[in-house]
Design a protein around this motif. Sequence first.
Motif, PDB file in Angstrom:
ATOM      1  N   LYS A 178      12.040 -37.867  -7.392  1.00 14.50           N
ATOM      2  CA  LYS A 178      11.856 -38.052  -8.621  1.00 14.50           C
ATOM      3  C   LYS A 178      10.777 -37.192  -9.287  1.00 14.50           C
ATOM      4  O   LYS A 178      11.004 -36.503 -10.242  1.00 14.50           O
ATOM      5  N   LEU A 179       9.877 -36.973  -8.475  1.00 15.60           N
ATOM      6  CA  LEU A 179       8.546 -36.112  -8.956  1.00 15.60           C
ATOM      7  C   LEU A 179       9.099 -34.747  -8.764  1.00 15.60           C
ATOM      8  O   LEU A 179       8.661 -33.896  -9.486  1.00 15.60           O
ATOM      9  N   GLY A 180       9.885 -34.350  -7.609  1.00 13.77           N
ATOM     10  CA  GLY A 180      10.454 -33.184  -7.215  1.00 13.77           C
ATOM     11  C   GLY A 180      11.238 -32.633  -8.403  1.00 13.77           C
ATOM     12  O   GLY A 180      11.394 -31.670  -8.830  1.00 13.77           O
ATOM     13  N   LYS A 181      12.079 -33.536  -8.916  1.00 14.71           N
ATOM     14  CA  LYS A 181      12.918 -33.172 -10.100  1.00 14.71           C
ATOM     15  C   LYS A 181      12.456 -33.022 -11.410  1.00 14.71           C
ATOM     16  O   LYS A 181      13.139 -32.031 -12.165  1.00 14.71           O
ATOM     17  N   SER A 182      11.375 -33.720 -11.587  1.00 14.30           N
ATOM     18  CA  SER A 182      10.941 -33.520 -12.989  1.00 14.30           C
ATOM     19  C   SER A 182       9.646 -32.843 -13.003  1.00 14.30           C
ATOM     20  O   SER A 182       9.207 -32.415 -14.223  1.00 14.30           O
ATOM     21  N   TYR A 183       8.714 -32.811 -12.030  1.00 17.70           N
ATOM     22  CA  TYR A 183       7.454 -31.962 -12.124  1.00 17.70           C
ATOM     23  C   TYR A 183       7.268 -30.875 -11.334  1.00 17.70           C
ATOM     24  O   TYR A 183       7.356 -29.806 -11.617  1.00 17.70           O
ATOM     25  N   PHE A 184       6.983 -31.344 -10.021  1.00 18.94           N
ATOM     26  CA  PHE A 184       6.654 -30.084  -9.071  1.00 18.94           C
ATOM     27  C   PHE A 184       7.790 -29.837  -7.759  1.00 18.94           C
ATOM     28  O   PHE A 184       8.029 -30.818  -7.215  1.00 18.94           O
ATOM     29  N   LEU A 185       8.324 -28.770  -7.696  1.00 17.97           N
ATOM     30  CA  LEU A 185       9.362 -28.615  -6.720  1.00 17.97           C
ATOM     31  C   LEU A 185       9.008 -28.715  -5.341  1.00 17.97           C
ATOM     32  O   LEU A 185       9.995 -29.434  -4.621  1.00 17.97           O
ATOM     33  N   ASP A 186       7.782 -28.560  -5.076  1.00 15.19           N
ATOM     34  CA  ASP A 186       7.277 -28.926  -3.680  1.00 15.19           C
ATOM     35  C   ASP A 186       7.425 -30.248  -3.314  1.00 15.19           C
ATOM     36  O   ASP A 186       7.549 -30.853  -2.084  1.00 15.19           O
ATOM     37  N   TYR A 187       7.284 -31.473  -4.291  1.00 18.38           N
ATOM     38  CA  TYR A 187       7.797 -32.713  -3.838  1.00 18.38           C
ATOM     39  C   TYR A 187       8.977 -32.836  -3.162  1.00 18.38           C
ATOM     40  O   TYR A 187       9.212 -33.653  -2.524  1.00 18.38           O
ATOM     41  N   ASN A 188       9.940 -31.922  -3.580  1.00 25.66           N
ATOM     42  CA  ASN A 188      11.320 -32.083  -2.587  1.00 25.66           C
ATOM     43  C   ASN A 188      11.374 -31.796  -1.338  1.00 25.66           C
ATOM     44  O   ASN A 188      11.799 -32.790  -0.588  1.00 25.66           O
ATOM     45  N   VAL A 189      10.182 -31.040  -1.000  1.00 26.09           N
ATOM     46  CA  VAL A 189      10.113 -30.724   0.519  1.00 26.09           C
ATOM     47  C   VAL A 189       9.641 -32.192   1.205  1.00 26.09           C
ATOM     48  O   VAL A 189      10.031 -32.497   2.217  1.00 26.09           O
ATOM     49  N   SER A 190       8.717 -32.764   0.538  1.00 19.14           N
ATOM     50  CA  SER A 190       8.191 -34.140   1.073  1.00 19.14           C
ATOM     51  C   SER A 190       9.248 -35.165   0.787  1.00 19.14           C
ATOM     52  O   SER A 190       9.474 -35.982   1.978  1.00 19.14           O
ATOM     53  N   ALA A 191       9.976 -34.997  -0.270  1.00 13.20           N
ATOM     54  CA  ALA A 191      11.227 -36.150  -0.415  1.00 13.20           C
ATOM     55  C   ALA A 191      12.174 -35.908   0.920  1.00 13.20           C
ATOM     56  O   ALA A 191      12.713 -36.939   1.509  1.00 13.20           O
ATOM     57  N   ILE A 192      12.547 -34.813   1.279  1.00 16.46           N
ATOM     58  CA  ILE A 192      13.325 -34.611   2.231  1.00 16.46           C
ATOM     59  C   ILE A 192      13.008 -35.112   3.612  1.00 16.46           C
ATOM     60  O   ILE A 192      13.721 -35.814   4.197  1.00 16.46           O
ATOM     61  N   ALA A 193      11.854 -34.837   3.843  1.00 15.24           N
ATOM     62  CA  ALA A 193      11.213 -35.205   5.137  1.00 15.24           C
ATOM     63  C   ALA A 193      11.257 -36.577   5.053  1.00 15.24           C
ATOM     64  O   ALA A 193      11.593 -37.485   6.205  1.00 15.24           O
ATOM     65  N   ALA A 194      10.703 -37.529   4.011  1.00 17.33           N
ATOM     66  CA  ALA A 194      10.680 -38.852   3.898  1.00 17.33           C
ATOM     67  C   ALA A 194      11.949 -39.319   4.073  1.00 17.33           C
ATOM     68  O   ALA A 194      12.186 -40.407   4.767  1.00 17.33           O
ATOM     69  N   LEU A 195      13.071 -38.851   3.301  1.00 16.81           N
ATOM     70  CA  LEU A 195      14.250 -39.475   3.723  1.00 16.81           C
ATOM     71  C   LEU A 195      14.895 -39.363   4.972  1.00 16.81           C
ATOM     72  O   LEU A 195      15.601 -40.262   5.669  1.00 16.81           O
ATOM     73  N   ASP A 196      14.665 -38.182   5.541  1.00 17.53           N
ATOM     74  CA  ASP A 196      15.040 -37.871   7.076  1.00 17.53           C
ATOM     75  C   ASP A 196      14.312 -38.761   7.922  1.00 17.53           C
ATOM     76  O   ASP A 196      15.151 -39.553   8.785  1.00 17.53           O
ATOM     77  N   ASN A 197      13.266 -39.323   7.599  1.00 13.38           N
ATOM     78  CA  ASN A 197      12.650 -40.161   8.449  1.00 13.38           C
ATOM     79  C   ASN A 197      13.135 -41.508   8.243  1.00 13.38           C
ATOM     80  O   ASN A 197      13.237 -42.331   9.306  1.00 13.38           O
TER      81      ASN A 197
END
Length: 280
Positions: A178-197
Amino acid sequence: MLCKITRILYVLTGFLMLVSCNEYQKVLKNEDTKPKYDLAEKFYNEGDYKRANRLFEQIAPKFVGKPQGERVQFFLADTYFRIKDYNFAGYQFERFVKSYPKSEKAAEASFLGAKSYYLLSPRYSLDQTDTDKALVKLQGFINSYPDSEYLPEANTMARELTTKKEKKAFEIAKQFTKLGKSYFLDYNVSAIAALDNFISDNPGSVFREDAYYYKIQATSVLAFNSTEDKKQERLEDAKAAYETLIRYYPETKYLKEAQEFAERIEEELKPYTKQDNATK
């Protein structure tokens, strides 16, 4: 006549309570163990666990190593459980099992000790230390007493706690998305890693389908907003995320949203497909 009988009953009840209270205070101050034990058991049988607990608490040390010690120790632990003091209940049930591992009450004590920690487990958004402890205790009970009558309830509680922990992990990953979509693009990198884990660590989770969808969202948003040198690779990652969701969940509840992402991914991949064909 009825009102008169009711008044008499109220007076009688009040008198009995006063007598009981006086008896309790008198025995509480008495140094003799036997009247304390007798009254504690009487209160326990009557469901007055608070007063029973205080009496058992006083006499328990004096029964260590004695024939009635097992009974007193179990009652003490159980009264803590009944008055919902689950921290002390868990501790006392653990002591009971360690002290009397061959007792006919050992399985019940082990179960109630685990259940005490289960009842201390907070909602998923809070620290899950007590949840971890409860899961360890429940698994210990399940392993030690596989034929117990309490096994179905223990399994149900363990599944519930596992789901709670999974929800916490998933919600953290989802928040990054949600943060990656609404605020900072780099949060998507963290989201992908967290979802993969999350997907790797929780193969049977009820949130697995959700995790696959949010990975599509995170990879897509990252790809759509990437610089030219990274865009094609990230679009391919987003396409792979979509294909994975459809492979595992062909009738997913996110089908419409996922297809919308897939259509845009294919549209944005077209220039790179033409370039690849031209270089062949």
